[in-house]
Scaffold this active site. Structure first.
Site, short mmCIF file in Angstrom:
data_model
loop_
_atom_site.label_atom_id
_atom_site.label_comp_id
_atom_site.label_asym_id
_atom_site.label_seq_id
_atom_site.Cartn_x
_atom_site.Cartn_y
_atom_site.Cartn_z
N TYR A 1 -14.62 -3.93 42.20
CA TYR A 1 -13.90 -4.72 42.73
C TYR A 1 -13.21 -5.87 41.68
O TYR A 1 -12.18 -6.07 41.64
CB TYR A 1 -14.62 -5.63 43.72
CG TYR A 1 -13.95 -6.60 44.78
CD1 TYR A 1 -13.28 -5.70 45.72
CD2 TYR A 1 -13.75 -7.93 44.41
CE1 TYR A 1 -12.76 -6.50 46.54
CE2 TYR A 1 -13.09 -8.53 45.45
CZ TYR A 1 -12.54 -7.93 46.46
OH TYR A 1 -11.87 -8.47 47.25
N GLU B 1 -18.75 -13.76 59.75
CA GLU B 1 -17.99 -13.96 61.07
C GLU B 1 -18.88 -13.69 62.11
O GLU B 1 -19.80 -12.66 62.01
CB GLU B 1 -16.82 -12.71 61.30
CG GLU B 1 -16.01 -12.79 62.46
CD GLU B 1 -16.27 -11.81 63.40
OE1 GLU B 1 -16.23 -12.20 64.67
OE2 GLU B 1 -16.75 -10.76 63.13
N THR C 1 -18.07 -14.72 53.23
CA THR C 1 -17.62 -15.14 54.67
C THR C 1 -18.18 -14.46 55.39
O THR C 1 -18.04 -13.13 55.53
CB THR C 1 -15.78 -15.29 54.40
OG1 THR C 1 -15.66 -16.00 53.35
CG2 THR C 1 -15.35 -15.72 55.69
N GLN D 1 -14.54 -16.18 45.81
CA GLN D 1 -14.35 -17.23 46.93
C GLN D 1 -15.50 -18.22 46.84
O GLN D 1 -16.59 -17.88 46.84
CB GLN D 1 -13.83 -16.46 48.12
CG GLN D 1 -15.21 -15.53 48.53
CD GLN D 1 -14.86 -14.95 49.74
OE1 GLN D 1 -13.74 -14.48 50.03
NE2 GLN D 1 -15.79 -14.39 50.48
#
Length: 177
Positions: A159, A126, A124, A169
């Site tokens: 992770y 930004e 993702t 995701q």
């Protein structure tokens, strides 16, 4: 390393600078990293509902969903998107993502947190428009460069071991508490 571990799909062996419609913002293998592309799914921040931005209780009504070859980010605002590429980070690698200079020189800042060992998914992204003018982002073209840091040892806790909340995701993922 990328092909051996299936780290980047789809993977472009060369740096691509030309597309079907002429020159594109480059993507693919670079000198010491990989330039990822931005997909055509965007979430553009809007203040039409006068919501408070709260990372612990995020209101997804703060965004307008757009599917397009371009994204126009309002002045002093931001948008979220995802990479075209799906990434799988090996247990002995940490990835740092930096924006491309073409966008930085236009006042568009790309922000991504580090990709930890054994994280996987679409990244993702930004985009902050720091200018007083609308800013344009191009889908399916280079947007950010990934830098890979390989350790001599594997990490003790990855992770994946921690069951990270953003593991796997697939689309543009909003904050999770």
């Amino acid at each position: 390393m990328s092909e051996q571990h299936g780290m980047i799909e789809p993977f472009e062996h060369n740096q691509v600078r030309e597309g079907e419609e002429g020159r594109v913002i480059s993507y693919g293998t670079s000198s010491y990293g990989y330039d990822v592309r931005c997909a055509d799914e965007f979430k553009i921040f809007t203040n039409i509902n006068s919501a408070v931005v709260d990372p612990k209780n995020f209101d997804d009504n703060s965004f307008v969903d757009v599917k397009s070859d371009v994204c126009i980010i309002p002045p002093n605002s931001f948008a979220l998107a995802r990479t075209v590429e799906y990434l799988r980070i090996p247990r002995n690698v940490l990835v740092v993502c930096l924006g491309k200079s073409t966008y930085a020189r236009c006042g568009i800042i790309v922000n991504v947190t580090p990709l930890e060992p054994e994280w996987e998914g679409h990244v993702t992204l930004e985009f902050s428009n720091t200018t007083p003018l609308p800013a344009k982002i191009y889908a399916n073209e280079g947007i950010a460069q990934l830098l890979f840091f390989e350790s001599d040892e594997v990490c003790s806790t990855s992770y994946n071991d921690r069951a990270g909340k953003y593991q796997g995701q697939l689309g543009v993922t909003l904050p999770k508490s």
